[in-house]
Design a protein around this motif. Sequence first.
Motif, short mmCIF file in Angstrom:
data_model
loop_
_atom_site.label_atom_id
_atom_site.label_comp_id
_atom_site.label_asym_id
_atom_site.label_seq_id
_atom_site.Cartn_x
_atom_site.Cartn_y
_atom_site.Cartn_z
N LYS A 28 0.86 -1.19 0.00
CA LYS A 28 0.00 0.00 0.00
C LYS A 28 0.90 1.24 0.00
N PRO A 29 0.62 2.21 -0.87
CA PRO A 29 1.48 3.41 -0.96
C PRO A 29 1.70 4.11 0.37
N PHE A 30 0.67 4.18 1.22
CA PHE A 30 0.82 4.87 2.50
C PHE A 30 1.88 4.20 3.37
N CYS A 31 1.80 2.88 3.50
CA CYS A 31 2.74 2.15 4.36
C CYS A 31 4.14 2.13 3.75
N ARG A 32 4.21 2.01 2.44
CA ARG A 32 5.53 2.02 1.80
C ARG A 32 6.21 3.37 2.01
N GLN A 33 5.44 4.45 1.90
CA GLN A 33 6.02 5.77 2.12
C GLN A 33 6.40 5.97 3.58
N LEU A 34 5.65 5.40 4.49
CA LEU A 34 5.97 5.51 5.91
C LEU A 34 7.31 4.85 6.21
N ILE A 35 7.53 3.65 5.64
CA ILE A 35 8.82 2.97 5.81
C ILE A 35 9.94 3.79 5.17
N ALA A 36 9.65 4.34 3.99
CA ALA A 36 10.65 5.17 3.30
C ALA A 36 11.02 6.39 4.13
N THR A 37 10.04 7.01 4.76
CA THR A 37 10.29 8.18 5.61
C THR A 37 11.21 7.81 6.78
N ALA A 38 10.97 6.64 7.37
CA ALA A 38 11.81 6.18 8.49
C ALA A 38 13.26 6.03 8.03
N PHE A 39 13.48 5.48 6.83
CA PHE A 39 14.84 5.30 6.31
C PHE A 39 15.46 6.65 5.91
N ASP A 40 14.65 7.54 5.34
CA ASP A 40 15.16 8.88 5.02
C ASP A 40 15.66 9.59 6.27
N ASP A 41 14.90 9.45 7.35
CA ASP A 41 15.30 10.08 8.60
C ASP A 41 16.60 9.49 9.14
N PHE A 42 16.77 8.16 8.98
CA PHE A 42 18.01 7.50 9.41
C PHE A 42 19.20 8.01 8.60
N ILE A 43 19.02 8.11 7.30
CA ILE A 43 20.09 8.61 6.43
C ILE A 43 20.46 10.04 6.82
N ARG A 44 19.45 10.86 7.11
CA ARG A 44 19.67 12.27 7.42
C ARG A 44 20.38 12.46 8.76
N VAL A 45 19.93 11.79 9.81
CA VAL A 45 20.49 12.07 11.15
C VAL A 45 21.64 11.14 11.52
N GLN A 46 21.81 10.02 10.80
CA GLN A 46 22.89 9.09 11.13
C GLN A 46 23.94 9.05 10.02
N LEU A 47 23.63 8.46 8.90
CA LEU A 47 24.63 8.21 7.86
C LEU A 47 25.33 9.48 7.39
N SER A 48 24.56 10.53 7.15
CA SER A 48 25.15 11.73 6.56
C SER A 48 26.12 12.45 7.47
N LYS A 49 26.18 12.05 8.74
CA LYS A 49 27.07 12.71 9.69
C LYS A 49 28.51 12.16 9.66
#
Length: 279
Positions: free
Chosen positions: A207-228
């Motif tokens: 479902k697009p809603f749930c897929r985007q929710l998971i994607a948002t969680a990973f985007d946040d991880f990339i932003r606050v963890q990996l990119s540092k």
Amino acid sequence: MLLIADSGSTKTEWMLLEKGKLVKTIYTDGFNPYYYGENEIARMLNHDLLPHIQGNTISEILYYGSGCSTETNCNIVTNAFQKVFTDIKSTIYHDLLGAAHALLGKEKGIACILGTGSNSCAYDGDAIIENVPSLGFMLADEGSGTYIGKLFLTAYLYDEVPKSVANDFFETYKLTTSEILDILYRKERPGKFLSTLSSFVGKHKDKPFCRQLIATAFDDFIRVQLSKYTDYEKLPIGFTGSVAFHFSDILSERLARHNLTIHKVCATPTKGLVAFHTR
């Protein structure tokens, strides 16, 4: 015989090795020293682990555990082990170093854990040299099962979840708003409840809603963890944990948006740890 353990907040996997060969695997509940004291951990070891290894001559225990990032927490686990295994040498490591050993071996790179919680580090092939703080589920844990559960539950309570998914959630859990809030603010270990919801979200990831929710969680991880991390775009990046493994397709998509790729992904670091300690 050597006993190696990989312990998250939810589950511990114990591997019994003899002459470099895996002879037995045992699963018990996980125990994070942020939430369990040494007496409670000792009781769990006596009840859940000891009956499965009696009769084996164990010379050393290597324990990689979540929450074992401070001297105080390592001492809690060490004291618990000494109460149960009085004559066996035990060494306590942070599970993040275990992830680095399993994913990268002796190579430098970035090791990430995406399971019940999340964490990451830069590793030079020998030791952890950089670590963005892991702030736990109340403040952070981006990309984890708990974080995905938190995003979903917030959307559900705000009536933002598509009706078909919301109806299935109610039929599955049969919880009212007040009961959900009671679990979160009155019951013990609400993070464990939140993390279980990631499996429900995964059931609906088409479902697009749930897929985007998971994607948002990973985007946040990339932003606050990996990119540092220094030179993160140039280093191999490995992932371990149930969330990284089961949602690896979405994780790969989000990483690609930042010109990053997965060097290695595994559900648990156990095979890598066995290889690291027997090479």
